[in-house]
Design an enzyme around this catalytic site. Structure first.
Site, PDB file in Angstrom:
ATOM      1  N   VAL A  91      27.404 -42.049  -6.116  1.00 46.91           N
ATOM      2  CA  VAL A  91      27.833 -40.955  -6.973  1.00 46.91           C
ATOM      3  C   VAL A  91      26.787 -40.706  -8.053  1.00 46.91           C
ATOM      4  CG1 VAL A  91      29.686 -40.090  -8.432  1.00 46.91           C
ATOM      5  CG2 VAL A  91      30.192 -41.731  -6.629  1.00 46.91           C
ATOM      6  N   CYS A  92      26.444 -39.439  -8.240  1.00 42.16           N
ATOM      7  CA  CYS A  92      25.484 -39.076  -9.278  1.00 42.16           C
ATOM      8  C   CYS A  92      26.241 -38.378 -10.400  1.00 42.16           C
ATOM      9  CB  CYS A  92      24.425 -38.137  -8.692  1.00 42.16           C
ATOM     10  SG  CYS A  92      23.214 -37.603  -9.888  1.00 42.16           S
ATOM     11  N   ILE A  93      26.431 -39.108 -11.506  1.00 44.07           N
ATOM     12  CA  ILE A  93      27.192 -38.539 -12.621  1.00 44.07           C
ATOM     13  C   ILE A  93      26.638 -39.121 -13.919  1.00 44.07           C
ATOM     14  CG2 ILE A  93      28.983 -40.335 -12.427  1.00 44.07           C
ATOM     15  CD1 ILE A  93      31.012 -38.196 -13.314  1.00 44.07           C
TER      16      ILE A  93
END
Lengths: 168, 186
Positions: A91-93
């Site tokens: 996940v890219c957050i």
């Protein structure tokens, strides 16, 4: 156990207790194994009113020895069709990006990781990311393009993946 | 007035004139023809056609699927990419198009998807991961009644069991609701 490691362990145990006794709506999270507090499994429901509604999503969280100074990493264990999830599930957050200012000046320091964040805040942020993808830094270009240009097809794909995850 | 042939047009001149007038007519007609590609006149002669944009997107998502089969499926379902995607994802596969179906295939403009972008549809689903196949038959009311209350236990084993139970309940409840929704919509 190193000193840092002990701090991390205590903090993770405290968070585990909190998220178990008073779980946020639609979230079940805790260590995959009671003997290892540095690897968690989080299950959560897709947010209502989004294409992800009705789905259950499973991600693993891996905590570094110097948690909470450094953020954990989060990876979906099943395939996800979302602009900000890499094809391998990562996940890219912003909340999972190391503390401090973004060298690229995209994110505010307040959006990034800091020790006052928590597992619960990460999961809530990810749930809202499902509802509203971040167009600025796509991790899955194909999904981002589809989300932008072929919204109906994007929603159909998301739903098909959800059904598959639940064996429907 | 010397040679009468000089006054009239010879064959090469006629040819040039024909080419020029052909180009001129084309030039005049073209702007009017272009704004409506695939208009009713065209589709009436060609029959239903697969929307190339849909074909391209589906090919990118499922590079292993035959492009002819994708086009055939799209043509048969009235160009609804959702139906074709669903067939591919659920593993039902696409019907083999008849020999006579020879559409113009997309080439060049479609970049070949790299391995990392390809989505594999393998891997166990949540039901398999959590060994829930045996519990699928359980009744809904029973599940609701049994719903594990979240609480912190000081016993390690009990804690793990409770957590596992809450995970299973969450998955089963979502699956049940999804099945109900499917039934209601079909």
């Amino acid at each position: 156990m190193s000193r840092n490691n002990r701090v991390a362990f205590k903090r993770l145990r405290h968070e585990y207790e909190g998220i178990t006794a008073d779980p946020p709506d639609g979230i079940v999270a805790g260590p995959a194994d009671e003997d290892d507090y540095f690897n968690w499994i989080a299950l959560f429901n897709g947010p209502e009113g989004t294409p992800f509604e009705g789905g259950v999503f499973e991600a693993e969280l891996k905590f570094p020895d110097d948690y909470p100074l450094k953020p954990p990493t989060m990876r979906f264990v099943h395939k996800m069709w979302h602009p900000n999830v890499y094809p391998d599930g990562k996940v890219c957050i912003s909340i999972l990006h190391p503390a401090g200012d973004d060298p690229n000046h995209y994110e505010l320091a307040s959006e990034r990781w800091s020790p006052i964040q928590s597992v619960e805040k990460i999961l809530i942020s990810v749930m809202s990311l499902l509802a509203e993808p971040n167009d600025e830094s796509p991790a899955n270009i194909e999904a981002a393009k589809m989300w932008r240009d072929h919204r109906q097809q994007y929603e159909t794909t998301v739903k098909a993946y959800m059904k598959q995850a639940l064996g429907v | 007035m010397a040679d009468p042939t000089e006054a009239t047009l010879n064959i090469p001149q006629i040819a040039v004139l024909l080419v020029i007038s052909f180009l001129a007519i084309r030039w005049v007609l073209a702007p009017r023809a272009e704004p409506a590609p695939g208009s009713s006149a065209r589709s009436a002669t060609d029959g239903p056609r697969a929307n190339p944009q849909h074909v391209e997107t589906i090919s990118q998502m499922f590079p292993q699927a035959d492009q002819r089969a994708i086009m055939w499926d799209l043509m048969r379902n009235n160009n609804n990419p959702a139906i074709t995607t669903e067939r591919l994802i659920t593993g039902r596969g696409l019907a083999t198009p008849p020999q006579s179906f020879q559409p113009v295939l997309l080439t060049g403009s479609t970049p070949t998807p790299s391995a990392s972008r390809v989505l594999d549809k393998s891997g166990p689903d949540l039901i398999q991961r959590y060994n829930l196949s045996a519990k699928l038959a359980e009744q809904a009311e029973q599940e609701e009644a049994d719903k594990t209350k979240p609480k912190w236990s000081t016993n390690k084993t009990e804690r793990q069991t409770l957590l596992q139970k809450r995970r299973e309940e969450m998955i089963l409840a979502a699956r049940r609701k999804m099945l109900e929704k499917e039934k209601a919509s079909s």
